[in-house]
Design a protein around this motif. Structure first.
Motif, mmCIF file in Angstrom:
data_model
loop_
_atom_site.group_PDB
_atom_site.id
_atom_site.type_symbol
_atom_site.label_atom_id
_atom_site.label_comp_id
_atom_site.label_asym_id
_atom_site.label_seq_id
_atom_site.Cartn_x
_atom_site.Cartn_y
_atom_site.Cartn_z
ATOM 1 N N GLU A 23 123.655 59.821 131.558
ATOM 2 C CA GLU A 23 125.147 58.300 130.675
ATOM 3 C C GLU A 23 126.859 58.404 131.988
ATOM 4 O OE1 GLU A 23 126.379 57.123 127.501
ATOM 5 O OE2 GLU A 23 124.234 57.577 127.182
ATOM 6 N N ALA A 24 126.530 59.778 131.879
ATOM 7 C CA ALA A 24 127.985 59.941 132.598
ATOM 8 C C ALA A 24 127.794 59.025 134.306
ATOM 9 C CB ALA A 24 128.250 61.766 132.157
ATOM 10 N N GLN A 76 127.984 52.309 125.308
ATOM 11 C CA GLN A 76 127.795 53.096 126.373
ATOM 12 C C GLN A 76 129.235 53.206 127.311
ATOM 13 O OE1 GLN A 76 123.914 53.112 128.759
ATOM 14 N NE2 GLN A 76 123.166 54.092 127.163
ATOM 15 N N ARG A 77 129.827 51.525 126.818
ATOM 16 C CA ARG A 77 130.715 52.162 127.807
ATOM 17 C C ARG A 77 130.968 51.374 129.837
ATOM 18 N NH1 ARG A 77 131.709 56.437 125.266
ATOM 19 N NH2 ARG A 77 132.879 57.193 126.937
ATOM 20 N N GLU A 99 118.665 57.118 132.030
ATOM 21 C CA GLU A 99 118.905 58.130 130.979
ATOM 22 C C GLU A 99 118.452 58.348 130.065
ATOM 23 O OE1 GLU A 99 120.046 54.335 128.483
ATOM 24 O OE2 GLU A 99 120.298 54.792 130.839
ATOM 25 N N THR A 100 117.159 57.487 129.894
ATOM 26 C CA THR A 100 116.126 58.061 129.069
ATOM 27 C C THR A 100 114.380 58.540 129.417
ATOM 28 O OG1 THR A 100 114.323 55.833 129.285
ATOM 29 C CG2 THR A 100 116.926 55.758 127.879
ATOM 30 N N TYR A 101 114.569 58.707 130.993
ATOM 31 C CA TYR A 101 113.687 59.601 132.007
ATOM 32 C C TYR A 101 113.131 60.454 131.355
ATOM 33 C CZ TYR A 101 112.377 54.943 134.219
ATOM 34 O OH TYR A 101 112.333 53.459 134.705
ATOM 35 N N LEU A 151 119.072 66.257 129.605
ATOM 36 C CA LEU A 151 119.697 65.589 131.034
ATOM 37 C C LEU A 151 120.127 64.592 130.631
ATOM 38 C CD1 LEU A 151 117.692 66.809 134.099
ATOM 39 C CD2 LEU A 151 119.769 67.455 133.431
ATOM 40 N N GLU A 152 120.138 63.810 129.899
ATOM 41 C CA GLU A 152 120.475 62.289 129.290
ATOM 42 C C GLU A 152 121.859 61.986 129.322
ATOM 43 O OE1 GLU A 152 118.412 59.650 126.472
ATOM 44 O OE2 GLU A 152 116.851 60.983 126.913
ATOM 45 N N PRO A 153 122.729 63.098 128.632
ATOM 46 C CA PRO A 153 124.271 62.894 128.673
ATOM 47 C C PRO A 153 124.662 62.713 130.120
ATOM 48 C CG PRO A 153 123.700 63.941 126.615
ATOM 49 C CD PRO A 153 121.646 64.163 127.703
#
Length: 393
Positions: A142-143, A169-170, A126-128, A137-139
């Motif tokens: 992550e979803a 991050q659940r 997700e950090t890329y 785009l990170e959120p």
């Protein structure tokens, strides 16, 4: 249930076609499992000339080269031949190591057949986007990852710090640790070779700041370069040794025209290269563990690293190295300057790193994952498989 009763279907997005720490850890795991009489079947993209020979039985899954990063491949779907092979193998646990299309298909197969399911997290995907000017785009990523991992009975991370990130991050209610080991026959202070170092044009009496890893932007090459620029402007005596290959090599060479690029090194040659450095610099924030950091510590190097997942679990600030706020090039340069100016401190923190690295045994680490496999299978057999997606808040 014993380890010899395990039948593991391992799904990987890159098992051996490009060499990196994650796939080498997977190959080492499979070798350990086979040595302990477990049965393993690996499903992954393949290429005609892989980076190294695969350990175990490898079944090719359809894939295509990723646009802009053709050395990596993205899976598409599991064709009937692969599903037939999977059905015939009849695993009692499915292990996915990549959140790609094949991984999603493997999750669906495991759910449909009521088979225990585990995922291992190897990098912070997700950090890329932030390295390619697409941080927005990170959120979404992550979803996407949360949707996949919540369907698994458990997930494992390679470090305590990464496990905590996954909990925050659940991603799952059941987050365990599958750490990494270090081959002490390769990575050791005794591997240091002054003659080899001198042959590259590196002086005996000038501190060498080293980098080891695949040369891609997400490894923090920009932060590394900017920090070295500050060292140059401060007129701090140092030299730079870069070990590794990758698509960003030309860019990196243009940014560090005075650095020595040793290219790819493997086995004993890699141990020699790392041990011949004086300070290890790892500004990356994408690693979930940081194999290269552990290898540097085993070679007796103090480490300057970003205060991020992986490094936070390995490097003890002020004892085995220095942890710096991600992207803080002034602070990185300060830490590097301190080590360059103080050989006694380098030796003190390097020796502490060697001692800390000694606790990372591959046998103990892989045995722990096998025991997790057995626990999940027993839970599944008892009707206590993973918590449903909707039950996790």
């Amino acid at each position: 249930m014993q380890i010899s009763d395990l039948r593991i279907a391992l799904f990987s997005g890159n098992y051996n076609y490009v060499r990196d720490g994650a796939n080498q850890a997977l190959n080492r795991l499979v070798g350990w499992l086979l040595d302990n009489k477990a049965q393993v079947r690996i499903y992954s993209p393949t290429v005609g000339s892989p980076a190294f020979e695969a350990t175990g039985d490898l079944i090719s899954v359809p894939s295509f080269a990723i646009p802009g990063r053709p050395e990596y491949r993205a899976t598409t779907f599991l064709p009937p031949r692969v599903k037939k092979d999977l059905n015939a193998f009849a695993p009692n646990i499915v292990h996915i190591s990549s959140p790609d299309s094949a991984g999603h298909s493997a999750v669906r197969w495991a759910k449909r057949h009521d088979v225990a399911l585990i995922a291992s997290v190897h990098t912070r995907f997700e950090t890329y986007p932030r390295y390619y000017n697409m941080a927005f785009l990170e959120p979404l990523l992550e979803a996407y990852l949360r949707r996949l991992y919540r369907r698994c009975d458990a997930i494992v991370a390679p470090s305590d710090s990464m496990a905590q990130v996954l909990r925050e991050q659940r991603m799952s209610y059941d987050v365990g640790i599958w750490s990494r080991g270090v081959d002490r026959t390769i990575f050791s202070p005794q591997a240091r070779d002054i003659d080899w170092r001198r042959g590259l044009g590196l002086a005996n009496d000038v501190p060498v700041i080293g980098f080891l890893g695949r040369l891609v932007m997400e490894k923090g090459l920009d932060v590394f370069s900017d920090s070295i620029d500050r060292m140059v402007r401060r007129q701090i005596a140092h030299q730079v040794l870069i070990v590794g290959e990758g698509p960003a090599r030309d860019w990196f060479e243009s940014r560090l025209p005075n650095a020595v690029f040793a290219g790819f090194q493997g086995g004993a040659d890699l141990g020699r290269a790392v041990a011949s450095m004086d300070v290890f610099f790892n500004p990356s924030i994408t690693e979930t563990f940081g194999n290269v950091t552990l290898e540097a510590m085993a070679c007796g190097l103090p480490v300057v690293a970003a205060r991020a997942t992986g490094s936070e679990s390995l490097v003890e600030h002020g004892v085995t190295g220095n942890l710096v706020r991600p992207g803080a090039t002034v602070e990185f340069a300060d830490a590097l300057q301190t080590y360059c100016a103080d050989p006694a401190l380098r030796a003190l923190h390097g020796a502490a790193g060697v001692r800390r690295s000694e606790k990372y045994s591959w046998d103990r680490i892989n045995r722990g994952l096998a025991e997790t496999y057995i626990r999940l299978i027993r839970q599944r057999q008892a009707g206590k498989g993973g918590v449903p997606y909707r039950a996790i808040r």
